[in-house]
Design a protein around this motif. Structure first.
Motif, PDB file in Angstrom:
ATOM      1  N   ALA A  73       0.824  -1.208   0.000  1.00  0.00           N
ATOM      2  CA  ALA A  73       0.000   0.000   0.000  1.00  0.00           C
ATOM      3  C   ALA A  73       0.859   1.260   0.000  1.00  0.00           C
ATOM      4  O   ALA A  73       0.567   2.235  -0.704  1.00  0.00           O
ATOM      5  CB  ALA A  73      -0.937  -0.012   1.208  1.00  0.00           C
ATOM      6  N   ALA A  77       0.721   4.321  -2.526  1.00  0.00           N
ATOM      7  CA  ALA A  77       0.132   5.561  -2.010  1.00  0.00           C
ATOM      8  C   ALA A  77       1.151   6.689  -1.872  1.00  0.00           C
ATOM      9  O   ALA A  77       0.823   7.849  -2.140  1.00  0.00           O
ATOM     10  CB  ALA A  77      -0.528   5.290  -0.660  1.00  0.00           C
ATOM     11  N   GLY A  81       0.496  10.083  -3.666  1.00  0.00           N
ATOM     12  CA  GLY A  81       0.157  11.185  -2.781  1.00  0.00           C
ATOM     13  C   GLY A  81       1.178  12.296  -2.816  1.00  0.00           C
ATOM     14  O   GLY A  81       0.834  13.485  -2.889  1.00  0.00           O
ATOM     15  N   THR A 106     -10.035  15.598  -1.191  1.00  0.00           N
ATOM     16  CA  THR A 106      -9.110  14.961  -0.251  1.00  0.00           C
ATOM     17  C   THR A 106      -9.619  15.080   1.184  1.00  0.00           C
ATOM     18  O   THR A 106      -9.600  14.111   1.950  1.00  0.00           O
ATOM     19  CB  THR A 106      -7.722  15.590  -0.369  1.00  0.00           C
ATOM     20  OG1 THR A 106      -7.235  15.421  -1.699  1.00  0.00           O
ATOM     21  CG2 THR A 106      -6.759  14.963   0.616  1.00  0.00           C
ATOM     22  N   TYR A 117     -14.986   2.271   2.834  1.00  0.00           N
ATOM     23  CA  TYR A 117     -13.889   1.843   1.967  1.00  0.00           C
ATOM     24  C   TYR A 117     -13.920   0.327   1.774  1.00  0.00           C
ATOM     25  O   TYR A 117     -13.632  -0.173   0.681  1.00  0.00           O
ATOM     26  CB  TYR A 117     -12.549   2.255   2.570  1.00  0.00           C
ATOM     27  CG  TYR A 117     -12.240   3.721   2.439  1.00  0.00           C
ATOM     28  CD1 TYR A 117     -11.777   4.247   1.236  1.00  0.00           C
ATOM     29  CD2 TYR A 117     -12.370   4.584   3.516  1.00  0.00           C
ATOM     30  CE1 TYR A 117     -11.481   5.596   1.117  1.00  0.00           C
ATOM     31  CE2 TYR A 117     -12.070   5.926   3.406  1.00  0.00           C
ATOM     32  CZ  TYR A 117     -11.626   6.427   2.199  1.00  0.00           C
ATOM     33  OH  TYR A 117     -11.333   7.763   2.083  1.00  0.00           O
ATOM     34  N   THR A 143      -4.626   1.520  -0.201  1.00  0.00           N
ATOM     35  CA  THR A 143      -4.026   2.644  -0.928  1.00  0.00           C
ATOM     36  C   THR A 143      -5.007   3.795  -1.049  1.00  0.00           C
ATOM     37  O   THR A 143      -4.666   4.959  -0.786  1.00  0.00           O
ATOM     38  CB  THR A 143      -3.571   2.190  -2.328  1.00  0.00           C
ATOM     39  OG1 THR A 143      -2.587   1.161  -2.205  1.00  0.00           O
ATOM     40  CG2 THR A 143      -2.982   3.353  -3.104  1.00  0.00           C
ATOM     41  N   ILE A 144      -6.238   3.484  -1.432  1.00  0.00           N
ATOM     42  CA  ILE A 144      -7.260   4.517  -1.548  1.00  0.00           C
ATOM     43  C   ILE A 144      -7.574   5.136  -0.184  1.00  0.00           C
ATOM     44  O   ILE A 144      -7.817   6.337  -0.073  1.00  0.00           O
ATOM     45  CB  ILE A 144      -8.531   3.928  -2.183  1.00  0.00           C
ATOM     46  CG1 ILE A 144      -8.234   3.451  -3.608  1.00  0.00           C
ATOM     47  CG2 ILE A 144      -9.658   4.945  -2.195  1.00  0.00           C
ATOM     48  CD1 ILE A 144      -9.386   2.738  -4.260  1.00  0.00           C
ATOM     49  N   LEU A 147      -4.476   7.423   0.980  1.00  0.00           N
ATOM     50  CA  LEU A 147      -4.043   8.445   0.030  1.00  0.00           C
ATOM     51  C   LEU A 147      -4.430   9.864   0.453  1.00  0.00           C
ATOM     52  O   LEU A 147      -3.601  10.784   0.354  1.00  0.00           O
ATOM     53  CB  LEU A 147      -4.607   8.127  -1.360  1.00  0.00           C
ATOM     54  CG  LEU A 147      -3.995   8.862  -2.554  1.00  0.00           C
ATOM     55  CD1 LEU A 147      -2.496   8.636  -2.614  1.00  0.00           C
ATOM     56  CD2 LEU A 147      -4.653   8.398  -3.848  1.00  0.00           C
ATOM     57  N   GLY A 199      -0.416   6.869   7.774  1.00  0.00           N
ATOM     58  CA  GLY A 199      -0.877   5.816   6.879  1.00  0.00           C
ATOM     59  C   GLY A 199      -0.531   4.431   7.388  1.00  0.00           C
ATOM     60  O   GLY A 199      -1.343   3.509   7.310  1.00  0.00           O
TER      61      GLY A 199
END
Length: 275
Positions: A73, A77, A81, A106, A117, A143-144, A147, A199
Motif C-alpha cells: 500500500a 500511495a 500522494g 481529499t 472503503y 491505498t485509496i 491516500l 498511513g
C-alpha cells in the motif's frame, strides 16, 4: 490584558495544559501497560510457528501478511500522494478550480468511515474486477484509504517550506525540478513522514475494511491473488472466540512493536534522505 489579569489567566492555562498532558500520557501508559502485562507471558515459540493450527494459534502468517500489505500500500500511495501534493503546490495554480476540487475531495475522503472503503473495495475490486478475497484487493483498498492523509500532510509540509529557499535556489541558477527534489522535499521531509506514519498506523490497525477485501484465511498469501489475514484481523478473531483472549493480548503486543519498528525505519529513511 494587564499584568494583574495575565497572572491568574496564565496560571489557569498552565494547570489545564498540565491536566490534559497527564490524562493523555496516563491513558497511554495504562493501555500499553495493560496490553504488555497480559500479552508478554504468552509470547511462546509455538505462537510464532510458520503454519497456523487450531492448537498453536500462530500469528506468524498474519505478521507476514501485514508486512506485505503495508509495504504494498505504501509503495502505491506514497508516490501518488507525494506527486499530487508536489503538483498542487509547486506547479499548478493554487487558486485554480482543479486544485480547489482536489483539495476539497481529499478532505472529504479523509473523513469517510473505514467500512465504506471496505464495501467499495468489496464491490469494486473483489467482485467487479473479480480479484476475490486477495492480497491485491486489500492493497488497493488500503491505498485509496490512506491516500487522502498522505496528500494532505505532504501538501501542508510543502507549503510550510519558506519561499526564500525556492527563490534562493532559482537565483543560483538551479532548475525547477532540482529545486523541488534537492531543496523543497528534503526540507519538508518531517511533515511528509507524518503522513506516512499516519498511513502505516491506519493500515496496521484496520480490521473491517480488510475483512471485506483480503479475507480472514490464516495463511501466508502465496501471491497477490491469494487471501490472508492481518494482525488486527487475527486479534479480532481470537478475541471474538472468547477462549483465546490471552493470545489476542499477545498479538496486540506484536502489533504495537510492529508499528514502532515501521515508524523507526521511516524516520531513519527520512533522515538519510535529508542528509
Amino acid at each position: 490584558m494587564n499584568e494583574a489579569a495575565r497572572g491568574p489567566y496564565e496560571y489557569a492555562v498552565r494547570i489545564a495544559v498540565g491536566i490534559s498532558l497527564f490524562l493523555t500520557l496516563g491513558s497511554l501508559a495504562f493501555l500499553l501497560g495493560h496490553i504488555l502485562y497480559n500479552g508478554i507471558p504468552f509470547l511462546t515459540a509455538d505462537f510464532f510457528s510458520y503454519t497456523y493450527t487450531t492448537t498453536n494459534m500462530s500469528l506468524f502468517p498474519a505478521l507476514v501478511t501485514t508486512v506485505y500489505l503495508t509495504l504494498g500500500a505504501l509503495a502505491l500511495a506514497v508516490p501518488l500522494g507525494l506527486g499530487t501534493a508536489v503538483y498542487m503546490t509547486e506547479y499548478a495554480d493554487r487558486r485554480s478550480l482543479w486544485v480547489t476540487w482536489v483539495r476539497s475531495a481529499t478532505e472529504a475522503l479523509a473523513g469517510i468511515p473505514s467500512i465504506v472503503y471496505g464495501l467499495f473495495g468489496f464491490l469494486f475490486f473483489v467482485q467487479f474486477f473479480r480479484m476475490g478475497y486477495s492480497l491485491l484487493a486489500g492493497i488497493l483498498t488500503m491505498t485509496i484509504m490512506i491516500l487522502p492523509f498522505i496528500i494532505k500532510t505532504a501538501e501542508e509540509a510543502l507549503l510550510a517550506v519558506s519561499r526564500d529557499l525556492r527563490e534562493g535556489s532559482y537565483g543560483l541558477g538551479v532548475g525547477k525540478k532540482d529545486t523541488v527534489l534537492r531543496i523543497v522535499l528534503p526540507s519538508a521531509g518531517r511533515g511528509i513522514l507524518a503522513g506516512v506514519v499516519l498511513g502505516i498506523g491506519r493500515i496496521v490497525g484496520e480490521t473491517v475494511a480488510l475483512m471485506y477485501t483480503i479475507g480472514t484465511v490464516a495463511e501466508i498469501p502465496a501471491d497477490l491473488w491469494h487471501s490472508g489475514r492481518t494482525l488486527s484481523i487475527h486479534m479480532y478473531a481470537l478475541s471474538g472466540e472468547g477462549i483465546h483472549t490471552d493470545k489476542a493480548y499477545a498479538t496486540g503486543v506484536i502489533l504495537i512493536l510492529l508499528v514502532i519498528a515501521m515508524n523507526t525505519v521511516s524516520d531513519y529513511v527520512v533522515d538519510k534522505w535529508r542528509k
